[in-house]
Design a protein around this motif. Structure first.
Motif: not given
Ligand SMILES: Nc1ncnc2c1ncn2[C@@H]1O[C@H](COP(=O)(O)OP(=O)(O)OP(=O)(O)O)[C@@H](O)[C@H]1O
Ligand code: SF4
Ligand code: SF4
Length: 285
Positions: A52-57, A121-122, A146-147, A152-153
């Motif tokens: 899953e990609k992580v993005s910021v705005r 990655q999971r 990290i957030k 998303d645990v």
């Protein structure tokens, strides 16, 4: 139950400890928050990986709407905006994606775009769910990754081992923020004591229950052990400096899955830690 494994410097054995603790638990999540250089997955070699990609705005300005009032520049406490040829430009690397300037602009000249900075990655390795945060090369802050990891645990998660980044900077603070217990890994040198002191001060600020694993122990006096005695810090385990362990690690093998002696050592550490946090360890089959 979230158990963070941290140390004041790299190379002390955080990955060794967190990987092996997860491996000896009946069921666990291993979460690699060392997002600049995650390596736990090299040991677990997880299967069925989902990414899953992580993005910021990041804000950007429409110069046709901007009237040059500079309110956005005055507002940004991170100096992430500059005015160049009648138009605010944003320095992506410094922007903290707070969104404040966008809300504040009287002309509605600022909008936001998504910028991908990394991924999560999971996957699964036997009894362990392996979750890895990866920050893209060149990105400056791993905190959003990290957030994402910690937010998303999976709901059914029981026992989570967090492999923290080295040091005591904000990226470490983010990783231990919600931890129920902290394991500090220390090396038996004066430099090791200096770094242990740094992380010890950090976790005391956050009032986290904690204990120390003395790693790479040699014969003779151990300054890290002396430090723990003086400060009244609980010593959870002593792991010897061992060629065989180094060899297993460099072959990317999990010591507790390969060697009965290490299986017992890490299971005993798991029992000590879970007892500390009041969690009942189910005997590992
Ligand atoms: N008790 C030990 N005996 C021998 N070698 C060890 C021992 N503990 C760790 N090592 C070796 O030290 C190195 C660092 O260990 P590890 O990767 O677990 O540390 P780390 O704190 O996670 O490092 P980083 O912060 O760089 O991720 C590895 O090469 C590992 O094989
Ligand atoms: S606050 Fe809006 S209008 Fe004012 S300088 Fe910034 S972008 Fe332009
Ligand atoms: S989003 Fe926040 S940090 Fe980024 S430029 Fe705007 S005010 Fe500054």
């Amino acid at each position: 139950m979230k158990i963070a494994v941290l140390s004041g410097k790299g190379g002390t054995g955080k990955t060794l400890v967190s990987v092996n603790l997860a491996a000896v638990a009946r069921e666990a999540i291993y979460m690699d928050c060392d997002v600049e250089e995650p390596n736990g997955h090299l040991f677990f070699r997880p299967k069925n990986i989902k990414t899953e990609k992580v993005s910021v705005r990041i804000p950007y300005a429409d110069e046709t709407l901007c009237n040059g009032c500079r309110k956005c520049l005055d507002f940004c406490k991170f100096n992430a905006l500059a005015f160049i040829i009648n138009k605010p430009i944003v320095f992506d690397d410094v922007c903290h994606s707070c969104g404040g300037c966008v809300l504040l602009c009287p002309q509605k000249a600022l909008s936001e775009r998504e910028k991908i900075i990394g991924e999560v990655q999971r996957g699964v390795s036997e009894n362990v769910a392996v979750i890895t945060g990866i920050l893209n090369t060149g990105e400056t802050s791993g905190i959003p990754v990290i957030k994402k990891l910690l937010n998303d645990v999976p709901a059914e998660a029981d026992l989570i081992f967090i492999d923290c980044p080295p040091g005591s900077a904000c990226i470490v603070i983010e990783s231990i923020k919600d931890a129920d217990y902290c394991i500090l890994v220390a090396e038996p040198t004066l430099f090791g004591v200096h770094n242990l002191n740094m992380v010890h001060e950090l976790i005391r600020l956050f009032d986290k229950p904690h204990g120390v694993v003395l790693n790479k122990c040699l014969e003779g006096e151990n300054p890290a052990e002396k430090f723990c005695m003086e400060k009244g810090i609980q010593i959870l385990a002593r792991i010897p400096f061992d060629k065989e362990l180094g060899k297993l690690n460099s072959d990317a093998l999990i010591a507790a899955r390969e060697n009965q002696r290490y299986r017992e050592l890490f299971f005993s550490l798991l029992q000590t830690v879970t007892k500390e946090v009041g969690y009942e360890t189910v005997t590992n089959p």
